[in-house]
Design a protein around this motif. Structure first.
Motif, PDB file in Angstrom:
ATOM      1  N   VAL B 125       5.910  32.382-106.234  1.00 32.01           N
ATOM      2  CA  VAL B 125       6.141  32.413-107.681  1.00 32.01           C
ATOM      3  C   VAL B 125       7.590  32.013-107.995  1.00 32.01           C
ATOM      4  CG1 VAL B 125       6.178  33.891-109.725  1.00 32.01           C
ATOM      5  CG2 VAL B 125       4.352  34.150-108.025  1.00 32.01           C
ATOM      6  N   LEU B 126       8.527  32.521-107.211  1.00 34.02           N
ATOM      7  CA  LEU B 126       9.941  32.230-107.471  1.00 34.02           C
ATOM      8  C   LEU B 126      10.241  30.734-107.366  1.00 34.02           C
ATOM      9  CD1 LEU B 126      10.718  35.088-107.860  1.00 34.02           C
ATOM     10  CD2 LEU B 126      12.301  34.940-105.943  1.00 34.02           C
ATOM     11  N   PHE B 127       9.782  30.108-106.281  1.00 32.15           N
ATOM     12  CA  PHE B 127      10.129  28.691-106.098  1.00 32.15           C
ATOM     13  C   PHE B 127       9.361  27.795-107.067  1.00 32.15           C
ATOM     14  CE2 PHE B 127      11.334  30.413-101.820  1.00 32.15           C
ATOM     15  CZ  PHE B 127      12.696  30.323-102.048  1.00 32.15           C
ATOM     16  N   THR B 128       8.183  28.245-107.480  1.00 28.68           N
ATOM     17  CA  THR B 128       7.448  27.474-108.484  1.00 28.68           C
ATOM     18  C   THR B 128       8.150  27.577-109.842  1.00 28.68           C
ATOM     19  OG1 THR B 128       5.432  27.834-107.222  1.00 28.68           O
ATOM     20  CG2 THR B 128       5.159  27.140-109.514  1.00 28.68           C
ATOM     21  N   CYS B 129       8.631  28.775-110.172  1.00 24.43           N
ATOM     22  CA  CYS B 129       9.439  28.957-111.399  1.00 24.43           C
ATOM     23  C   CYS B 129      10.706  28.109-111.332  1.00 24.43           C
ATOM     24  CB  CYS B 129       9.866  30.417-111.551  1.00 24.43           C
ATOM     25  SG  CYS B 129       8.646  31.452-112.313  1.00 24.43           S
ATOM     26  N   ALA B 130      11.329  28.100-110.151  1.00 23.50           N
ATOM     27  CA  ALA B 130      12.599  27.379-110.003  1.00 23.50           C
ATOM     28  C   ALA B 130      12.414  25.899-110.323  1.00 23.50           C
ATOM     29  CB  ALA B 130      13.134  27.562-108.584  1.00 23.50           C
ATOM     30  N   GLU B 131      11.299  25.340-109.853  1.00 25.38           N
ATOM     31  CA  GLU B 131      11.025  23.921-110.123  1.00 25.38           C
ATOM     32  C   GLU B 131      10.717  23.680-111.587  1.00 25.38           C
ATOM     33  OE1 GLU B 131       9.197  22.699-105.820  1.00 25.38           O
ATOM     34  OE2 GLU B 131       7.865  22.700-107.577  1.00 25.38           O
ATOM     35  N   LYS B 132       9.899  24.563-112.122  1.00 27.22           N
ATOM     36  CA  LYS B 132       9.416  24.371-113.492  1.00 27.22           C
ATOM     37  C   LYS B 132      10.543  24.555-114.514  1.00 27.22           C
ATOM     38  CE  LYS B 132       5.491  24.607-116.161  1.00 27.22           C
ATOM     39  NZ  LYS B 132       4.287  23.813-116.043  1.00 27.22           N
ATOM     40  N   PHE B 133      11.420  25.522-114.244  1.00 23.75           N
ATOM     41  CA  PHE B 133      12.454  25.854-115.235  1.00 23.75           C
ATOM     42  C   PHE B 133      13.863  25.515-114.756  1.00 23.75           C
ATOM     43  CE2 PHE B 133       8.905  28.891-115.855  1.00 23.75           C
ATOM     44  CZ  PHE B 133       8.446  28.374-117.056  1.00 23.75           C
ATOM     45  N   PHE B 134      13.945  24.726-113.689  1.00 25.51           N
ATOM     46  CA  PHE B 134      15.244  24.254-113.191  1.00 25.51           C
ATOM     47  C   PHE B 134      16.223  25.400-112.948  1.00 25.51           C
ATOM     48  CE2 PHE B 134      13.342  20.985-115.922  1.00 25.51           C
ATOM     49  CZ  PHE B 134      13.126  20.003-114.966  1.00 25.51           C
ATOM     50  N   LEU B 135      15.772  26.422-112.225  1.00 26.07           N
ATOM     51  CA  LEU B 135      16.652  27.557-111.938  1.00 26.07           C
ATOM     52  C   LEU B 135      17.695  27.144-110.905  1.00 26.07           C
ATOM     53  CD1 LEU B 135      14.134  30.537-111.545  1.00 26.07           C
ATOM     54  CD2 LEU B 135      15.131  29.590-113.633  1.00 26.07           C
ATOM     55  N   ASN B 136      18.937  27.596-111.100  1.00 23.46           N
ATOM     56  CA  ASN B 136      19.955  27.379-110.066  1.00 23.46           C
ATOM     57  C   ASN B 136      19.927  28.545-109.073  1.00 23.46           C
ATOM     58  OD1 ASN B 136      21.426  29.517-111.199  1.00 23.46           O
ATOM     59  ND2 ASN B 136      22.533  28.132-112.585  1.00 23.46           N
ATOM     60  N   ASP B 137      20.774  28.460-108.044  1.00 21.16           N
ATOM     61  CA  ASP B 137      20.745  29.475-106.981  1.00 21.16           C
ATOM     62  C   ASP B 137      20.987  30.875-107.525  1.00 21.16           C
ATOM     63  OD1 ASP B 137      20.162  27.620-105.151  1.00 21.16           O
ATOM     64  OD2 ASP B 137      22.141  27.548-104.194  1.00 21.16           O
ATOM     65  N   ARG B 138      21.943  30.973-108.439  1.00 20.82           N
ATOM     66  CA  ARG B 138      22.278  32.279-108.974  1.00 20.82           C
ATOM     67  C   ARG B 138      21.096  32.870-109.753  1.00 20.82           C
ATOM     68  NH1 ARG B 138      27.169  34.892-109.714  1.00 20.82           N
ATOM     69  NH2 ARG B 138      27.072  36.474-111.349  1.00 20.82           N
ATOM     70  N   GLN B 139      20.410  32.022-110.508  1.00 19.60           N
ATOM     71  CA  GLN B 139      19.244  32.504-111.258  1.00 19.60           C
ATOM     72  C   GLN B 139      18.115  32.923-110.319  1.00 19.60           C
ATOM     73  OE1 GLN B 139      19.147  28.889-113.639  1.00 19.60           O
ATOM     74  NE2 GLN B 139      19.237  30.099-115.519  1.00 19.60           N
ATOM     75  N   LEU B 140      17.988  32.196-109.198  1.00 21.40           N
ATOM     76  CA  LEU B 140      16.984  32.592-108.199  1.00 21.40           C
ATOM     77  C   LEU B 140      17.329  33.951-107.592  1.00 21.40           C
ATOM     78  CD1 LEU B 140      15.942  29.498-106.047  1.00 21.40           C
ATOM     79  CD2 LEU B 140      14.430  31.210-107.045  1.00 21.40           C
ATOM     80  N   GLN B 141      18.636  34.139-107.309  1.00 18.09           N
ATOM     81  CA  GLN B 141      19.058  35.454-106.790  1.00 18.09           C
ATOM     82  C   GLN B 141      18.757  36.550-107.813  1.00 18.09           C
ATOM     83  OE1 GLN B 141      23.235  34.833-106.006  1.00 18.09           O
ATOM     84  NE2 GLN B 141      22.768  33.078-104.713  1.00 18.09           N
ATOM     85  N   ASP B 142      19.000  36.246-109.091  1.00 16.92           N
ATOM     86  CA  ASP B 142      18.714  37.231-110.136  1.00 16.92           C
ATOM     87  C   ASP B 142      17.217  37.542-110.202  1.00 16.92           C
ATOM     88  OD1 ASP B 142      21.347  37.449-110.749  1.00 16.92           O
ATOM     89  OD2 ASP B 142      21.282  36.265-112.595  1.00 16.92           O
TER      90      ASP B 142
END
Lengths: 221, 297
Positions: B125-142
């Motif tokens: 779910v996290l990596f799919t969100c990251a792609e869809k919403f262009f999350l940066n590393d810090r947002q992924l950590q959050d």
């Protein structure tokens, strides 16, 4: 109620497939190896309960061997540990056993040391990769392996505990948890101390030189 | 700091902060470590998750029971054909969840999240969100911090162990964690995250843990795939403004009570559910041989 850390939930980083049957098993034999603290040529694992029934499918055998060889629970060589042991000339044996009233995931680990004979450590994998060492060479203990731990055997005499804690205080080591048990009054006793910092070698020597101390071992983390 | 969802919301309200920040403050207090040290470990966790959610997609790995190997690659090929019912996000997330499960079952390196058996859901779910919403590393950590916060509350008030509470406690908790993190990644407020987490848990309440042959392969891998989807649809429901009728804390409590009502046959013993079907037993026999299965199943 336990206070879970972020990394208790997002973790451990481990080799699959089971935190209790693989990661916990590797930690059990890893801590046992540190407690034994000397070279050995053979380890016999006596598997109890769920460990006995499912050890092949869950890789518990490979995990136990890996820990005994000093591999960490997230080392990818874990799956090849049995052949690593062969290469190192260490015999690994698995036996199914009934260890009596204890946790489903319990194992007795007999280390055949090169100099001092057999040293027996019993412990359980209690879930989520957490462990509890419950018996050392015939003594009941409670060791979690989450903090540096001193394992002391002493004569049951007054003042011994005070001398031990004085040595630790002089070396600026804070005691987190301390448990003293004895077989019977005036006989042998054991002291398990978890500390807030690592225990330097010279502290071990100082403790060993105290009167009434029979043996001291330290488990680092 | 907080042990329940309500207390977590109170902390977020008081400090005017996100769930991730509240969890970070708690971690700093509890461990005595700095934000920098904690974020470094989060980076390491994310690296392990990223690798496990990709590894089996490109190269199937040999699993102990040979029940699930190649499944994430099958999803990848299906996706490339470009004709799916549920679309790219859902299918990509399922592919990633399957990959982590294959890696886990092959004695590869994974991060338990919260358990090894449910290790595919949060990364998927996290990596799919990251792609869809262009999350940066810090947002992924959050996002990982938020997921942990939900996991901490479930672990402290109920359980995340299949042996104790069934699959609802493992894959259910993982989905709740991932749903709350997804909501935060989409910009939702802390209470929306808790609604999403509550919805995820309710969706699988009562789900039993019945691993075939006692191996963490089937039905576990598919429940990771559906768990990832459960998290995503729960996040969408909550972001649409739909509320869980029952507050998160009460759902956690109900999940725990249901788990305790489950007989041991349905809690990771391989004695009930699909593990105890004629085919389930046949698979177990083919892996372990007659005698061992007769004794256990």
């Amino acid at each position: 109620m336990a206070e879970y850390s972020v990394f208790d939930i997002m973790g451990p980083v481990m080799i699959g497939p089971s935190s209790s049957h693989t990661a916990g098993a590797a930690r059990l034999s890893g801590v046992a190896r540190k407690i034994v603290g000397e070279p050995f040529g053979k380890v016999a694992f006596y598997l109890h309960g769920s460990f006995a029934r499912t050890y092949r499918g869950h890789g518990t055998d490979k995990a136990l061997a890996a820990g005994a060889l000093g591999l960490s629970p997230d080392d990818e060589r874990l799956r090849d540990s049995l052949s690593l042991a062969r290469e190192q000339g260490i015999e690994i044996q698995f036996l199914e056993a009934d260890l009596g009233e204890c946790h489903e995931n319990t194992v007795r680990m007999d280390f055949y040391t090169l100099e001092h004979g057999v040293f027996s450590v019993t412990g359980s994998s209690i879930g989520g990769g957490n462990i509890l060492i419950t018996e050392l060479g015939g003594y009941d203990v409670e060791i979690t392996g989450t903090a540096p731990t001193l394992i002391i055997r002493q004569n049951d005499q007054k003042g011994v505990i005070s001398e031990i804690s004085t040595v630790l205080a002089q070396n600026n080591i804070n005691i987190a948890i301390m448990k003293v048990k004895r077989k019977k009054r005036g006989d042998e006793a054991s002291t398990i101390i978890e500390t807030d910092g690592e225990i330097p070698a010279q502290v071990l020597l100082q403790l060993k030189s105290l009167d009434n101390i029979l043996d001291v071992k330290a488990v680092s983390i | 700091m907080f042990t329940t969802g309500n207390e977590l919301l109170a902390v977020c309200w008081e400090h005017n902060c996100s769930i991730a920040q509240a969890v970070l403050m708690r971690e700093e207090q509890l461990s005595g470590r700095s934000e920098k040290q904690i974020r470094q470990e989060l980076r390491e966790v994310l690296a392990v998750m990223r690798a496990s959610s990709r590894k089996a997609v490109g190269q199937p790995v040999q699993t102990v029971g040979s029940m699930i190997q190649g499944d994430s690659q099958r999803m990848s090929r299906y996706l490339k054909r470009g004709r799916t019912l549920c679309g790219d996000s859902v299918n990509t997330a399922m592919m990633r969840a399957l990959s982590s499960c294959e890696v886990n079952a092959s004695m590869g390196r994974i991060c338990a999240a919260p358990t090894a058996g449910s290790c595919g859901i949060v990364p998927a779910v996290l990596f799919t969100c990251a792609e869809k919403f262009f999350l940066n590393d810090r947002q992924l950590q959050d996002a990982l911090l938020t997921a942990s916060g939900i996991g901490i509350i479930i672990a402290q008030n109920a359980t995340v162990s299949g042996a104790e509470g069934g699959c609802q406690a493992e894959c259910g908790a993982a989905a709740a964690m991932a749903a709350a993190a997804a909501v935060q990644a989409m910009g939702g407020a802390p209470e929306i995250s808790l609604h999403a987490a509550a919805i995820s848990l309710k969706n699988v309440m009562g789900l039993v843990c019945d691993p075939i042959a006692g191996l963490v392969e089937s039905p576990c891998a598919k429940r990771n795939a559906s768990g990832a989807v459960n998290a995503m649809v729960s996040a969408d429901l909550a972001m649409a403004g739909i509320r869980s009728a029952i507050p998160f804390d009460e759902v956690v409590d109900a999940m725990y009570r249901v788990g305790r009502m489950l007989p041991t046959q349905l809690r990771e013993t391989a004695l009930g559910g699909v593990a105890a079907t004629p085919t389930g037993k046949k698979i177990a026999r083919s892996i372990f041989g007659e005698q061992r299965v007769a004794e256990n199943v």
